[in-house]
Every structure is written in C-alpha cells, then in structure tokens.
Write a protein that holds these residues in place. Structure first.
Motif, PDB file in Angstrom:
ATOM      1  N   UNK A  91       0.841  -1.217   0.000  1.00  0.00           N
ATOM      2  CA  UNK A  91       0.000   0.000   0.000  1.00  0.00           C
ATOM      3  C   UNK A  91       0.869   1.257   0.000  1.00  0.00           C
ATOM      4  N   UNK A  92       1.992   1.207   0.748  1.00  0.00           N
ATOM      5  CA  UNK A  92       2.923   2.338   0.749  1.00  0.00           C
ATOM      6  C   UNK A  92       3.403   2.603  -0.673  1.00  0.00           C
ATOM      7  N   UNK A  93       3.743   1.532  -1.395  1.00  0.00           N
ATOM      8  CA  UNK A  93       4.230   1.643  -2.768  1.00  0.00           C
ATOM      9  C   UNK A  93       3.162   2.197  -3.704  1.00  0.00           C
ATOM     10  N   UNK A  94       1.952   1.703  -3.556  1.00  0.00           N
ATOM     11  CA  UNK A  94       0.845   2.135  -4.436  1.00  0.00           C
ATOM     12  C   UNK A  94       0.513   3.609  -4.205  1.00  0.00           C
ATOM     13  N   UNK A  95       0.405   3.993  -2.926  1.00  0.00           N
ATOM     14  CA  UNK A  95       0.064   5.389  -2.606  1.00  0.00           C
ATOM     15  C   UNK A  95       1.145   6.329  -3.119  1.00  0.00           C
ATOM     16  N   UNK A  96       2.405   5.937  -2.938  1.00  0.00           N
ATOM     17  CA  UNK A  96       3.509   6.758  -3.414  1.00  0.00           C
ATOM     18  C   UNK A  96       3.484   6.914  -4.930  1.00  0.00           C
ATOM     19  N   UNK A  97       3.247   5.816  -5.665  1.00  0.00           N
ATOM     20  CA  UNK A  97       3.195   5.867  -7.128  1.00  0.00           C
ATOM     21  C   UNK A  97       2.074   6.757  -7.626  1.00  0.00           C
ATOM     22  N   UNK A  98       0.894   6.637  -6.990  1.00  0.00           N
ATOM     23  CA  UNK A  98      -0.246   7.473  -7.383  1.00  0.00           C
ATOM     24  C   UNK A  98       0.050   8.948  -7.107  1.00  0.00           C
ATOM     25  N   UNK A  99       0.688   9.226  -5.979  1.00  0.00           N
ATOM     26  CA  UNK A  99       1.017  10.603  -5.609  1.00  0.00           C
ATOM     27  C   UNK A  99       2.004  11.214  -6.610  1.00  0.00           C
ATOM     28  N   UNK A 100       3.034  10.433  -6.988  1.00  0.00           N
ATOM     29  CA  UNK A 100       4.028  10.915  -7.963  1.00  0.00           C
ATOM     30  C   UNK A 100       3.377  11.219  -9.299  1.00  0.00           C
ATOM     31  N   UNK A 101       2.513  10.300  -9.741  1.00  0.00           N
ATOM     32  CA  UNK A 101       1.830  10.481 -11.031  1.00  0.00           C
ATOM     33  C   UNK A 101       0.948  11.722 -11.000  1.00  0.00           C
ATOM     34  N   UNK A 102       0.249  11.924  -9.901  1.00  0.00           N
ATOM     35  CA  UNK A 102      -0.642  13.083  -9.782  1.00  0.00           C
ATOM     36  C   UNK A 102       0.151  14.384  -9.794  1.00  0.00           C
ATOM     37  N   UNK A 103       1.289  14.407  -9.103  1.00  0.00           N
ATOM     38  CA  UNK A 103       2.129  15.613  -9.059  1.00  0.00           C
ATOM     39  C   UNK A 103       2.624  15.995 -10.454  1.00  0.00           C
ATOM     40  N   UNK A 104       3.132  15.003 -11.209  1.00  0.00           N
ATOM     41  CA  UNK A 104       3.673  15.298 -12.534  1.00  0.00           C
ATOM     42  C   UNK A 104       2.556  15.656 -13.514  1.00  0.00           C
ATOM     43  N   UNK A 105       1.391  15.067 -13.326  1.00  0.00           N
ATOM     44  CA  UNK A 105       0.235  15.392 -14.165  1.00  0.00           C
ATOM     45  C   UNK A 105      -0.181  16.845 -13.926  1.00  0.00           C
ATOM     46  N   UNK A 106      -0.184  17.256 -12.666  1.00  0.00           N
ATOM     47  CA  UNK A 106      -0.548  18.645 -12.324  1.00  0.00           C
ATOM     48  C   UNK A 106       0.453  19.620 -12.926  1.00  0.00           C
TER      49      UNK A 106
END
Length: 918
Positions: A91-106
């Motif tokens: 879950x730590x890995x998944x949350x981190x990956x989603x957060x990174x993707x969202x940041x770069x998308x923004x």
C-alpha cells in the motif's frame, strides 16, 4: 540542400527567380493551388515531440528500483507469515506511485496552460485579393501581409517593405531589432539577411509583403525544434543516486539476513524453516519502506515552494538536479536583462544628463523634475526631446493591469517616447502646434529616420535621428547652449569621443539633429538625400537593455554558492561583456568568444576555455548546445536558461533546462525541465536553494531511518550470540512497528523541512558524493544509533533488574518480559523523537531554526506517541505486538528521555561550529 544554402538561395535570387522557383506570383496562389500544397506540405505548425503514453507514464512510477525492492519485501513479508505487513508495504508503494503520477500530471497541466502557439490568423493574397486565413493553412508560395505587432508565420522573402523592423530575439537572442528591406545584405550573425523574415519572430515597426518559402517543420523555427526533439532524455542524477542507494541497502539487508539466518541455526539451534522466516523478517526490517514516499514528498514540497516563487517544475526529479547545479549557461536578453530598451544618458555639447526615474541629473549636481518642465529652460535639451518624441512613429500604451506597457513599434523608439514622457513632454499637445507633414522612413542603408513639421508661418522643420556614424556625416552645424554655429574639427572630435565612451560601456548612441527650411520648398517632392543634409547636430541619446534590478543579488548568491554563470548570447561582444561585468557575472578580464571564433575551436580547446572566465557572443543555436555539452564533459552539472527557439537544443541537453514563461516560445517551454512564470533570473537562485534542501532532506531522512535500525538490530544480536540465553528483547513485529508505524510520519515531516540558513553558502555537492556516505553512517550508527541502542538495551535490563535479575533468569514470557520489550520499543520511539529533531539541521542549532517551525514533524511525533499508547493498552493488539500497559513512572521516564539527547546534540553542533571557526 541544407537550410543555410536554402536561405542564401532565396536571399540572393531575383524576385522573378523566387516567383519561378515557388511557382507563384505577386498576386499569390489560387485557393485551389493552396489546397493542393497544403496536402503536400502539411499544416504550418510545429509538431511536438512524441510523448510517453499516460499508461506508460503511470506505470513508470511503480517500477523504479526502490519500488521493485518494496514489491519484493512485501512478498517476503507475506511468505514469512506476516500478511498484514506485506499488504501494508504494498500500500505504501501504491500510494507513493499514485502521488508521484498526480504531481507530474498537475505540473504538465500548468505547463500546457502557459504555452503560447504561433499566430492564429494571417492576411494572405490569394488570386490578387486579400483574405484572412488560419496561419496553419499557410503554404510555400503564399504571399502575405505583415504589420507592426504581427508575429511572422513562415520563413519568407520580402517583396516590399516600409520602415520594416523585426524583433528576432526569439531566434537569435539579439536584443536590437533587425531592419528589413527588399535589398539583400547578409548582415552580421545568424538570420541577419536584410530581405528575409523568419517564423516565430515579430514585426516591431513598419509593414511589408512577403512570399513564404518554408512552413511548419521546414522553417528555421521548426528545424531547431526538430533538433531538440531528437535528443534522448537522460535519467536525472537523483534517479541514478536512488538506484545506487537501493543496491546498497539491498546488499546490507541481505547480508544481515544471511548472518542472522546462520546465527539462528548455529547459536540458537533454530530449525531451518524458523531460521529462514526470522532472517526474512530482519531483511524486511532493514529496508527503509518510507524512503520512496519521503523522496516523493520532499520533491513535491520543493515543487510547491518553487511554484510560490514563480518556478514551475515539470518533473519531480528535476527539483533535486537544480541543487547540484555547478554552472548556469544563461542567455542575456530577457533573462539577465529586462528586454526593454531604456535611455540612460542624454549628451549635448554643453553637458551630459543622466536619466533617472523622476527626470534628469545634470552632471550629477542639478536635478530637474517633470513638474519644472526643465527642457524649456535648457534650449539644447528642449530641442533634443522635441526630436526624440516627434521624429517617432512608435506609441506606448499603459498596461491596465499594471504590467509592462504595450509597445506598438520598436523598443528603441519606445525608449525615446518613455524618456520624453518622464520629462513631462506632451507629444499630442506639441503636435497641434507643430503638425506632422511628412515622414521619411527608416531604412537599413542610411540608418536614419526623419519627419517634417510645420514650424511657423514661413518655415518648416526637419527632425532627424539615426546611428551616430551615419547621421554625423550629414551635419555641418552644431547647437551649443541654444546657439547654432558651424561645426569645427574640435566639435567633431568631441562628439566622436563621447560616442566611443558610451560604446565602451555597452551603450548604443543615437544622434539627433534638425534643419529648418523655407516653405517655398515642396516637401512632398523633396528627396531624402536633399532633406537630410546640412543638418544641425544637437546631441546623443544613449540606451541599453538594462539588467533586471534583482539580478545583482541573484548573481552574488550564485557566487556564494560556488555556482558559475556563463553568458551565452546572440548580442555583440561589446554589449555582452559590458552587461556581464556590470552585474558581476565576470570580471573585466573575462575572455569574450564570438560564434565565428567558436567554430574554429576544437572541443578540447573549448573545454579548456570553459574552465575559466568566459562570455560567448553572436552564437548560433547549435553552438549553445555545444557549449552546454562541453561543460558537461568537464564534469559540470549544467542549468541552461533561455526563452527563444534558439535556446531549445541547449535547454534539452542541459541537466536542467529553464525556460521563460512570459516571453518564452512554445518550443523552449517544451524542451525545458522548469519554467519561470515571472521570467525572473532571481527565481532560479531560489529554486536552486530548494533543490539543495530536497537532497539534504533525503539525507536527513536516511540518517533518521538508519538510526532506528541500530537499536532494532542490537536486541536480536544479543539474542543470537547469547545462544538464546537473553530472550529476544524486541520482536520482529515490534521492529516493523517502528519502521512502518512510529517512524513513518516524522520521517515524512523531514521531507518538508525548509532549507538550512547556510544552504547557499556551501558549494554544490560533488557527483562522487553519495546519499549514503561515511558521514551519514558515522552519525546514524556511531552517534545517534549507538546512544539509542544503549538506552533501549539499558531499559530492557533495568526492567528485569527491578524484578530480580541477575539473581533470577531473564524471563522469556509473562508480564515481566512483556513490560521489558514494551520499554525497549518505547525507548526507541522516544529516542527517535529526539533524533528527528536533531536531524532537522546539519550544523545550525534547531532552536535557532525554530523548534516548532516544522509542524509536520510535530504532527508525526504526536501520531507516534498516540500509536505507541494504543499498542500498550489495547487488548488483542497487545498479544500481537507483545506489549503491555506501562506504569506512570515508565511514561515519565520516556517523556523525559528526548530532552538530554537534544541538548547533547546541540552541544556537539556548538563544539563543531567553534572548532571550524577557530
């Protein structure tokens, strides 16, 4: 045929040959022919480089080396029987990956919103008639109309022109507009042909008709964009460093796992299966599950802080790369300077007058402001201001939003208008008294412009301004203190000296003169040669594109941070050196190399030159790229700034490309890693500070996490090497509680730590200096970790001592054992509270920085105390984590524990500071 030869062909050919070659005429193409060519040549657009699909970008965030290590460690945890732990790691890995993707998308959405495309409409001649068409539909052979303010939609040959001036700074970096005529003149530098105009540049003044010979990706603009897109993207230094760290941690964790596996078999006599599960638990415990989220949060916080300082970062990893920067290759126009020509001095034979915000200062002594209308009291200045304002077809419109005024015309003429406005000169009011009768437009051959005005009932007046060398030839008289007399050789020498002095300071001089004629002369029939002779010389107006006000402090901070700035510009050598010396980039001893000289240098010679003070002037796009590449060959981490299409290849090649958001071209923004939304060089310095803070925070986190691993390992070492006589002082579940529970949020708080006060007084970190180095290991293991181990181990034995040890055997189960292990866990949690506060600064006192200035850390501290409390009082959970309820005296001991540890570290920092200073 290469692009340069194509340009020469169309520049040197006769108009008839141009028409024949393009199968067109002065009446343009027919709509049918234009439609056929559109199918053949395609849309007149700059194609963007192919980007990764969103799915690929998405999955990239889950497949880094650290992410893969976490996937494996989660699997190991599940195999070893701790399913909940394995799911938590995943879950730590998944949350981190989603957060990174969202940041770069923004960041991408913000970048797309900034991008400005080429002009939407253009006025073309089709079958002899004018019509508006979408510029995307312009084709080679199309004849189109250009006016002041228009962006030029294609590379084209001029058919007719009137006072045509083009701002080509987006293409060649030259701040001075180029004059364009129908006659061929190769000019000086790249893209200087007098009868060619280029896509992406802007008409500053005048009007023209031109015939397109290249559109879309075949234009010079498109060619440079294509060159940029061919460059392969390299991984950031942070990615490479994290990959290295992942390997180091993997080796350490597996080595410890193997040692514990062997020790469990030979010392404790565990069965193979039990020893294997025990070793797997230790491997998982030594993998810092919080590293990836902390890195991502550190980068995201850096992005957020940079955005507030007008620096938009497109990719998270680019933040840290900024912190490593050792060299900034900077364009001059619009980056270091304001891209706004400004009058600095007015010179007359009677004296020099410095332009200030309120008016002028005569020889630094007598100040005149616009309320006094000083020019009416000084006949020479009065005449000079008259000529500057009336012999001028540029208008300056105030910006309603308080930004830069809108200029309809050339920057040079705009500077004269602004100067006259500062003097309180009302142009429209004066024109009523001296109405304009005729204009003799500027051209690149004579380099002058004149206007004829009604002077009185019997006379007219000709006002003339232009380049000093071309205007002074036409003057045979001079005005001094309002009196007109014949110009002597001494007068001529004085004017030449004044002009040369200004040129040596990087200022351009414009000569201003006039002539009064009788009204019996037919002004409509008078030719230019006759009108602009026997002129009366009045004086000089000197100007330059001034440095940004904040640039001086920004350059000073770069020098303090041991970051070199290399100016790379399309401007002249004299102007480039003058600006560089003035703002402190280099000393007066710096070597200035032109594009022509650069072409004659080998890469080895260039790398040698780049190690010293150097300025590059009159450079072409490919040369900027070459300069950046050779800086990197010298081992430098290069940040390259720019706004024009000519900067794009260098922006893409650089470790960190920085484009201007307000004046930058679409191609430059696409090529860059970071965009300055305020076009302010000072924002780069602030961004570099944030980048350094990010790397420092990751290292602080690493120190903090490694610190807790030491007291986690020592109990297991005691258990193993005592052959089980000392019961396991800390269980695997308690170790994992620290790693994934109590340590996680305070560690993430370190990722949001602001930069230390002395961050920009240190040199950039060396590439050879890694995240996990001997200093981190010594501080984490031999200092913080050793102290925490001693305290936690002492807590274990003290609880047993209170209950009869060493007279009795150490309990391996029951209330005493559970209280002892709970105190070990509590001691580690509370020593980590001290450690997270100690890790906030490297050298500075945490009290000086502000004990409560990082609220995220305190939220994390409160969370870990609450979590530990829940673990000690909740039935069911107590059995899983081998904890029990603690007495009030135990809690008092734990709460007091961080105080001496913080004070001890403060004493160490104080001693180190004074040792260094002494």
């Amino acid at each position: 045929m290469d692009e340069k030869k194509v340009r020469e062909l169309y520049a040197k050919a006769s108009l008839m040959d141009v028409f024949n070659n393009l199968h067109s005429s002065k009446n343009g193409l027919s709509d049918e022919e234009a439609a056929k060519r559109l199918k053949k040549y395609g849309l007149n657009t700059i194609k963007k480089a192919a980007t990764e699909s969103e799915w690929r970008t998405f999955f990239k965030n889950f497949t880094s080396m650290m992410a893969i290590l976490l996937w494996i460690s989660g699997l190991i945890a599940i195999v070893s029987g701790t399913i909940e732990l394995g799911i938590a790691i995943w879950l730590v890995n998944i949350i981190n990956g989603l957060f990174s993707f969202w940041q770069e998308k923004a960041a991408k959405r913000a970048t797309d919103a900034l991008n400005k495309m080429l002009p939407t409409y253009v006025e073309v001649i089709r079958s002899g008639k004018k019509k508006q068409v979408d510029s995307k539909n312009l084709v080679p052979g199309d004849v189109f109309v250009l006016q002041a303010g228009n962006s030029i939609p294609a590379d084209a040959r001029i058919l007719s022109a009137s006072s045509m001036q083009v701002d080509q700074s987006a293409l060649n970096g030259e701040s001075v507009p180029e004059s364009k005529t129908t006659k061929y003149d190769p000019g000086e530098g790249e893209y200087a042909e007098s009868n060619l105009v280029y896509s992406g540049t802007t008409v500053g003044a005048g009007n023209a008709r031109a015939i397109a010979f290249a559109t879309g990706m075949n234009t010079e603009f498109g060619r440079i964009a294509s060159l940029t897109q061919k460059q392969e993207k390299t991984s950031s230094p942070l990615t490479a460093e994290l990959n290295r760290l992942t390997k180091q941690i993997s080796i350490i964790a597996i080595t410890i796992g193997v040692i514990f596996f062997i020790a469990a078999i030979f010392f404790v006599k565990y069965p193979l299966a039990k020893a294997f599960i025990f070793a797997l638990g230790m491997i998982v415990a030594f993998i810092p599950e919080g590293l990836l989220p902390t890195v991502t949060l550190s980068l995201a916080q850096g992005v957020k802080r940079m955005a507030k300082k007008h620096a938009l970062v497109k990719e998270l990893n680019s933040v840290e790369t900024l912190g490593e920067t050792t060299v900034i290759c900077s364009d001059k126009t619009g980056t270091l300077t304001q891209n706004q020509m400004t009058i600095h001095y007015l010179w007359t034979p009677a004296g020099e007058y410095q332009v200030t915000g309120n008016g002028y200062v005569n020889n630094g002594k007598v100040e005149f402001n616009k309320q006094q209308l000083w020019y009416e009291e000084n006949p020479d200045l009065h005449k000079l201001v008259q000529i500057a304002a009336l012999d001028n077809d540029t208008t300056v419109e105030p910006n309603k939003n308080g930004g830069k005024p809108k200029i309809l015309g050339t920057p040079t003429e705009a500077s004269l208008i602004v100067m006259a406005q500062k003097a309180g000169f009302d142009k429209q009011k004066v024109l009523v008294k001296y109405p304009s009768l005729r204009e003799l437009p500027f051209d690149s051959e004579r380099k002058r412009m004149s206007t004829i005005h009604r002077w009185n009932d019997t006379q007219d007046i000709i006002f003339t301004k232009g380049a000093y060398s071309d205007t002074i030839k036409q003057c045979d008289r001079i005005q001094v203190n309002g009196q007109v007399r014949k110009m002597t050789q001494a007068d001529l020498i004085r004017t030449k000296k004044a002009n040369a002095d200004y040129a040596s300071r990087g200022l351009r001089s414009m000569a201003l003169a006039y002539r009064i004629i009788d009204q019996d002369t037919d002004i409509n029939k008078i030719d230019i040669a006759h009108a602009e002779q026997h002129l009366i010389f009045v004086g000089l107006a000197t100007m330059s594109d001034p440095p940004r006000p904040e640039i001086y402090d920004a350059v000073k901070r770069c020098h303090q941070a041991k970051i070199r700035i290399i100016m790379v510009t399309g401007d002249s050598k004299l102007t480039a050196k003058s600006v560089a010396v003035k703002i402190g980039i280099t000393s007066d001893k710096a070597r200035v190399i032109s594009g022509t000289e650069l072409n004659q240098m080998s890469d080895e010679e260039l790398r040698q030159v780049l190690q010293g003070e150097v300025i590059f002037a009159r450079v072409a796009p490919e040369q900027k790229y070459r300069i950046v590449k050779n800086c990197q060959a010298n081992g430098e981490i290069v940040a390259s700034t720019g706004d024009g299409v000519n900067d794009a290849p260098a922006l893409k090649q650089a470790d960190i490309g920085i484009a201007m958001g307000m004046t930058g071209t679409d191609v430059a923004k696409d090529a860059a890693n970071m965009i300055l939304t305020d076009d302010n060089f000072a924002s780069i310095v602030a961004a570099i500070e944030e980048g350094r803070a990010v790397y420092s925070n990751i290292r602080k986190f690493l120190t903090y996490i490694l610190t807790s691993n030491v007291p986690e390992a020592i109990p297991s070492v005691l258990f193993l090497f005592s052959a089980g006589l000392i019961p396991l002082p800390m269980t695997i579940m308690q170790i994992l509680t620290v790693d994934l529970g109590t340590d996680m949020l305070p560690a993430l708080g370190l990722g949001a730590e602001a930069a230390d006060p002395d961050t920009m007084k240190e040199p950039p970190r060396k590439r050879s200096e890694h995240l996990l180095n001997k200093h981190v290991m010594i501080k984490a293991i031999c200092w913080y970790g050793l102290i925490s181990s001693l305290i936690s181990t002492a807590a274990y034995f003290f609880v047993n001592y209170q209950n009869g040890w060493p007279q009795t055997v150490l309990a391996a189960s029951g209330p005493v054992y559970m209280r002892a292990t709970t105190m070990v866990l509590g001691a580690i949690v509370f020593t980590q509270i001290a450690n997270v506060l100690n890790c906030r600064t490297n050298k500075t006192s945490v009290f000086k920085k502000g004990l409560f200035s990082n609220k995220n850390i305190w939220y994390g501290i409160i969370f870990e105390i609450c979590l530990f409390f829940i673990l000690t009082i909740t039935p069911g959970i107590q059995q899983v984590f081998n904890t029990t309820t603690l007495a009030a005296s135990d809690w008092l001991f734990l709460f007091l524990l961080p105080i001496p540890l913080v004070l001890l570290e403060e004493a160490r920092k104080w001693l180190m500071y004074h040792k260094k200073n002494n």
